[in-house]
Write a protein that holds these residues in place. Structure first.
Motif, mmCIF file in Angstrom:
data_model
loop_
_atom_site.group_PDB
_atom_site.id
_atom_site.type_symbol
_atom_site.label_atom_id
_atom_site.label_comp_id
_atom_site.label_asym_id
_atom_site.label_seq_id
_atom_site.Cartn_x
_atom_site.Cartn_y
_atom_site.Cartn_z
ATOM 1 N N THR A 81 0.940 -0.789 0.196
ATOM 2 C CA THR A 81 -0.107 -0.421 0.261
ATOM 3 C C THR A 81 0.778 1.508 0.276
ATOM 4 N N THR A 82 0.646 2.295 -0.832
ATOM 5 C CA THR A 82 1.652 3.072 -0.750
ATOM 6 C C THR A 82 1.179 4.461 -0.032
ATOM 7 N N ASN A 83 2.205 4.935 0.482
ATOM 8 C CA ASN A 83 2.291 5.349 1.886
ATOM 9 C C ASN A 83 1.426 7.484 2.176
ATOM 10 N N SER A 84 2.161 7.701 -0.024
ATOM 11 C CA SER A 84 1.332 8.743 0.050
ATOM 12 C C SER A 84 0.856 8.388 -1.582
ATOM 13 N N LEU A 85 0.330 9.731 -1.842
ATOM 14 C CA LEU A 85 -0.153 10.233 -3.495
ATOM 15 C C LEU A 85 0.956 10.361 -4.520
ATOM 16 N N LEU A 86 2.357 10.341 -3.607
ATOM 17 C CA LEU A 86 3.396 10.420 -4.381
ATOM 18 C C LEU A 86 4.227 9.444 -4.260
ATOM 19 N N GLY A 87 4.052 8.155 -3.440
ATOM 20 C CA GLY A 87 4.813 6.600 -3.761
ATOM 21 C C GLY A 87 4.115 5.534 -4.864
ATOM 22 N N ALA A 88 4.524 4.932 -4.595
ATOM 23 C CA ALA A 88 4.551 3.926 -5.756
ATOM 24 C C ALA A 88 4.163 2.300 -5.921
ATOM 25 N N GLU A 89 3.719 1.416 -5.766
ATOM 26 C CA GLU A 89 4.041 -0.036 -4.938
ATOM 27 C C GLU A 89 4.457 -1.256 -6.014
ATOM 28 N N ASP A 90 3.921 -2.535 -6.341
ATOM 29 C CA ASP A 90 3.904 -2.800 -7.100
ATOM 30 C C ASP A 90 3.105 -3.043 -8.060
ATOM 31 N N ASN A 91 2.430 -2.473 -8.600
ATOM 32 C CA ASN A 91 1.347 -2.131 -9.640
ATOM 33 C C ASN A 91 2.307 -0.854 -10.555
ATOM 34 N N ASN A 92 2.626 0.165 -10.405
ATOM 35 C CA ASN A 92 3.366 0.930 -10.718
ATOM 36 C C ASN A 92 4.195 0.239 -11.227
ATOM 37 N N TYR A 93 5.403 -0.983 -10.983
ATOM 38 C CA TYR A 93 6.402 -1.564 -11.162
ATOM 39 C C TYR A 93 6.533 -2.117 -12.414
ATOM 40 N N LEU A 94 4.569 -2.930 -11.860
ATOM 41 C CA LEU A 94 4.400 -4.196 -12.905
ATOM 42 C C LEU A 94 4.129 -3.934 -14.366
ATOM 43 N N LEU A 95 3.985 -2.268 -14.517
ATOM 44 C CA LEU A 95 3.558 -2.060 -16.211
ATOM 45 C C LEU A 95 4.461 -1.949 -15.973
ATOM 46 N N LYS A 96 6.058 -1.694 -16.134
ATOM 47 C CA LYS A 96 6.977 -1.319 -16.764
ATOM 48 C C LYS A 96 7.646 -2.576 -17.436
ATOM 49 N N SER A 97 8.801 -2.534 -18.898
ATOM 50 C CA SER A 97 8.422 -3.632 -19.623
ATOM 51 C C SER A 97 10.152 -2.642 -19.389
ATOM 52 N N PRO A 98 11.152 -4.345 -19.016
ATOM 53 C CA PRO A 98 10.271 -5.641 -17.908
ATOM 54 C C PRO A 98 9.770 -5.073 -16.906
ATOM 55 N N ALA A 99 8.816 -5.862 -16.158
ATOM 56 C CA ALA A 99 8.256 -5.444 -15.844
ATOM 57 C C ALA A 99 8.832 -5.976 -14.140
ATOM 58 N N TYR A 100 9.078 -5.644 -12.831
ATOM 59 C CA TYR A 100 10.010 -5.797 -11.451
ATOM 60 C C TYR A 100 8.731 -5.755 -10.529
#
Length: 361
Positions: A190-209
């Motif tokens: 769960t993101t700690n603020s509106l500026l944070g990022a969790e798995d959902n953000n990084y899984l959209l990258k290529s390659p995903a992580y």
């Protein structure tokens, strides 16, 4: 009974002895020509094979020579690392005899090692050494430990996060990096603020992580954060003020940078610099006395110390142009003085870091 009458031979069909000899000689000449060409081809192939074997042999000899030279240089580097570790162990033995008054200070023997030549590689013509060792051993407890923002219980430490944010401000780096770093290291999704990022953000990258969900191992992991571009120059600036260590650590007063000490004590850099005046000659041996002398909160004793347990060793060996690098992070146990190498990097030093260190020295 009839007689068998054979036709008479015409004069033109009769082979003369002279023609037979000429014909045989011409065939022999043709056979000798083919044999000569075959021999020449065999010699050409043999010569090509011999040349190829000589070239391959020369290349293998050169490769073996370079390998042996590289191994020699690396052996020197590893020997220097073992020497520094031995000095750190010897320093702990001496500190252990002092009891609570023990301290780690820039005047310690392991901290005095800088640069020295290798006399056995002296050039007979010039008289100068062609071998040199550059060495720097420094405690990491004088820097801000980024791993402190997550305490031993896996919870966020707001005071340490504020220090991290202020370091980012001082380095003119967006404070958004602090929010992204918290989400990268905390165990939830769960993101700690509106500026944070969790798995959902990084899984959209290529390659995903995914996020690490643990303390960082190296500051270079900042390059994996969402919307953060970490250049060598930026990492060099950050490494001047912070480090990532596997446990929560205290700041060593004898090695603390005034800027870091000011953030920890919530004071001004100028005030912190005054506290450290004369430190190069007179070490701080008691945290409580330091706090009382400077009218500081006694609760700061939980984040300040006079000893170090984590050290970084940088080594560069140069022998006749052959270079070897080692950057090691070692941990010295405070209870028994045992030393363990946590990280070892053989890559060349960050030139931006070396430039900053030269400017500061």
């Amino acid at each position: 009974m009839k007689k068998l009458i054979l036709p008479a031979l015409k004069p033109s069909n009769v082979v003369k002895p002279a023609d037979a000899v000429a014909y045989a000689l011409s065939g022999l000449h043709r056979q000798q020509g083919v044999a000569l060409i075959s021999v020449m081809l065999i010699f050409a192939i043999a010569a090509a094979l011999a040349a190829r074997m000589m070239i391959n042999g020369a290349v293998q000899v050169e490769q073996a020579s370079v390998y042996l030279q590289q191994q020699r240089v690396m052996t020197y580097a590893q020997g220097v690392e073992s020497y520094v570790i031995a000095l750190l162990k010897d320093d702990w033995d001496k500190d252990n005899q002092q009891g609570p008054a023990a301290f780690d200070h820039p005047q310690d023997s392991w901290a005095q090692l800088k640069r020295f030549p290798l006399d056995e590689f002296e050039n007979e013509a010039s008289g100068e050494s062609e071998g040199e060792i550059l060495l720097r051993a420094e405690p990491l407890n004088g820097l801000f430990n980024l791993g402190n923002i997550i305490n031993d219980k896996g919870e966020i430490d707001p005071a340490q996060v504020n220090i991290f944010r202020q370091i980012l401000v001082n380095q003119q780096i967006p404070t958004e990096v602090a929010d992204l770093t918290i989400d990268w290291m905390d165990i939830d999704n769960t993101t700690n603020s509106l500026l944070g990022a969790e798995d959902n953000n990084y899984l959209l990258k290529s390659p995903a992580y995914r996020t690490a969900d643990q303390r960082m191992v190296n500051l270079s992991e900042l390059a994996l954060l969402d919307k953060v571009e970490v250049t060598p120059e930026l990492q060099a600036k950050l490494e001047q003020d912070m480090v990532v260590l596997p446990t929560v650590t205290k700041v060593n007063l004898n090695w603390a940078k005034p800027e870091i000490l000011a953030l920890v004590t919530k004071s001004s850099p100028g005030q912190a610099e005054q506290w450290l005046v004369g430190l190069e000659f007179t070490p701080i041996t008691n945290v409580k006395e330091f706090l009382t002398k400077n009218n500081l909160d006694e609760k700061l004793k939980s984040v300040l110390t006079t000893r170090s347990e984590y050290f970084r060793i940088r080594i560069r060996v140069n022998i006749s142009g052959q270079l070897a690098y080692i950057t090691s992070i070692v941990h010295r146990q405070q209870d028994d003085g045992s030393i363990m190498v946590l990280q070892r990097n053989f890559l060349p030093f960050n030139k931006a870091i070396l430039k900053l260190e030269e400017e500061q020295s």
